[in-house]
Design an enzyme around this catalytic site. Structure first.
Site, short mmCIF file in Angstrom:
data_model
loop_
_atom_site.label_atom_id
_atom_site.label_comp_id
_atom_site.label_asym_id
_atom_site.label_seq_id
_atom_site.Cartn_x
_atom_site.Cartn_y
_atom_site.Cartn_z
N LYS A 53 32.86 18.79 -34.28
CA LYS A 53 33.59 18.67 -35.73
C LYS A 53 33.54 17.03 -35.88
O LYS A 53 33.54 16.36 -36.94
CB LYS A 53 34.89 19.21 -35.73
CG LYS A 53 34.71 20.53 -35.69
CD LYS A 53 35.97 21.30 -35.41
CE LYS A 53 35.89 22.86 -35.22
NZ LYS A 53 36.77 23.77 -34.85
N GLN A 97 42.61 23.37 -32.93
CA GLN A 97 41.40 24.19 -32.13
C GLN A 97 42.09 25.23 -31.38
O GLN A 97 43.09 25.06 -30.60
CB GLN A 97 40.89 23.05 -31.56
CG GLN A 97 39.47 23.58 -30.78
CD GLN A 97 38.48 24.06 -31.63
OE1 GLN A 97 38.36 23.30 -32.52
NE2 GLN A 97 37.86 25.21 -31.50
N ASP A 120 41.18 25.06 -42.39
CA ASP A 120 40.50 26.26 -41.67
C ASP A 120 40.67 27.52 -42.33
O ASP A 120 40.15 28.52 -42.25
CB ASP A 120 41.45 26.31 -40.38
CG ASP A 120 40.39 26.30 -38.98
OD1 ASP A 120 39.16 26.04 -39.09
OD2 ASP A 120 40.93 26.20 -37.87
#
Ligand code: NDP
Length: 297
Positions: A53, A97, A120
């Site tokens: 990322k 994460q 997300d």
């Protein structure tokens, strides 16, 4: 005839390049899209996802506010950090994460992220909006799968799609999206309670494997000519590799190649698309903030 291999790596690079152009325009207008990626602990797979990322952020020219917390971080400390980032007007996206260490409640953490920064797309507000067809951040992996299908010219309208896996982050949202009028597929979701799985998968014009079970989709489970999207990423111990493992999908690739019409490989299939769509969502968030600021002027 062997199936066409869908190059997710190349398609993702194209999307990143378009995103970089839009990012530059926004920066010229005085807004620097910024993503905060929070990693708790040192889970090797998570570290590698976060690194991917960060690389993408650098490539598209966005600001990287990655924060690496130690494994012992308490839930309250993490929630406090999220509250601070929610309030920070220079941060447009917040991503925690997953998975988190066992002492932290992942659901509570996701709920703490402002839906406006939930790039997300996991917050119930975004998930709910997705279901009823309102504007929402689309979860990156399902969104990436849809773009792969579009870019490959796979017809979804009227197609029978079968998804193996019903997780909140892949299977469920993907099923909802594929049934939207614009995609118009007829979708079946399978899981560990599904009986006669092969009979169902063999009817799929589009077969999506998102089970996390290495090689569970064998050649005889695939309808000849079907589009096969392998979301699975499984680490198989392999002493011949420097890393000590190799990555494999949920589909037996060599067998599937003989039957399918087109297929994504693992790696270089869905994985890079997930990261590319995260960049797209972060850009969208920065644009939303800019538009909101303009309306308030
Ligand atoms: P989860 O473990 O949350 O869900 C797996 C789903 O698959 C469950 O619904 C489970 O059924 C079902 N399943 C598992 N084994 C079987 C089986 N043998 N037969 C039928 N159904 C089965 O996984 P995720 O959705 O988070 O991830 C799935 C895979 O995708 C993983 O390999 C993950 O690493 C990968 N992934 C890849 C991404 C990428 O960017 N490429 C992003 C996200 C995930 P049940 O509900 O009954 O347990």
């Amino acid at each position: 005839m062997a199936a066409t291999i869908i190059n997710g790596y190349e398609i993702a690079a194209k999307i990143r390049s378009r995103t970089a152009e839009e990012t530059l325009k926004l920066k010229e207008a005085g807004i620097e899209p910024c993503l905060a990626v929070i990693l708790v602990g040192d889970n090797p797979a998570s570290v590698s996802y976060v690194t991917g990322k960060q690389k993408a952020l650098a490539e598209v020219g966005m600001k990287d506010r990655s924060i690496h917390l130690k494994e012992e971080t308490t839930e309250e400390e993490l929630l406090e950090l999220i509250r601070t980032l929610n309030e920070d007007s220079t941060v447009h996206g917040i991503l925690v994460q997953l998975p988190l260490p066992r002492h932290i409640n992942g659901e509570k953490v996701i709920m703490a992220i402002s839906p406006e920064k939930d790039v997300d797309g996991f917050h119930p507000v975004n998930m709910g909006n997705l279901i009823i067809g309102r504007k929402a951040f689309l979860p990156c992996t399902p969104h990436g799968v849809l773009v792969l299908l579009e870019e490959t010219g796979v017809e979804t309208d009227g197609a029978r799609a079968v998804i193996v896996g019903r997780s909140n982050i892949v299977g469920k949202p993907l099923a909802i999206l594929l049934t939207r009028k614009e995609y118009n597929a007829t979708v079946t979701i399978c899981h560990t309670g599904t009986k006669k799985l092969k009979e169902i998968t063999r009817q799929a014009d589009i077969l999506i494997a998102a089970a996390g079970s290495p090689g569970m989709i064998t050649g005889d489970m695939i309808k000849p000519g079907a589009a096969v999207i392998d979301v699975g990423v499984n680490r198989i111990p392999d002493s011949t590799k420097k890393s000590g493992f190799r990555l494999t999908g949920d589909v037996k690739f060599e067998e599937a190649l003989e039957v399918a019409g087109c297929i994504t490989p693992v790696p270089k299939g869905v994985g890079p698309m997930t990261i590319a769509m995260l960049m797209v969502n972060t850009l969208e968030s920065a644009l939303n903030f800019k538009n909101k600021a303009n309306r308030q002027k």
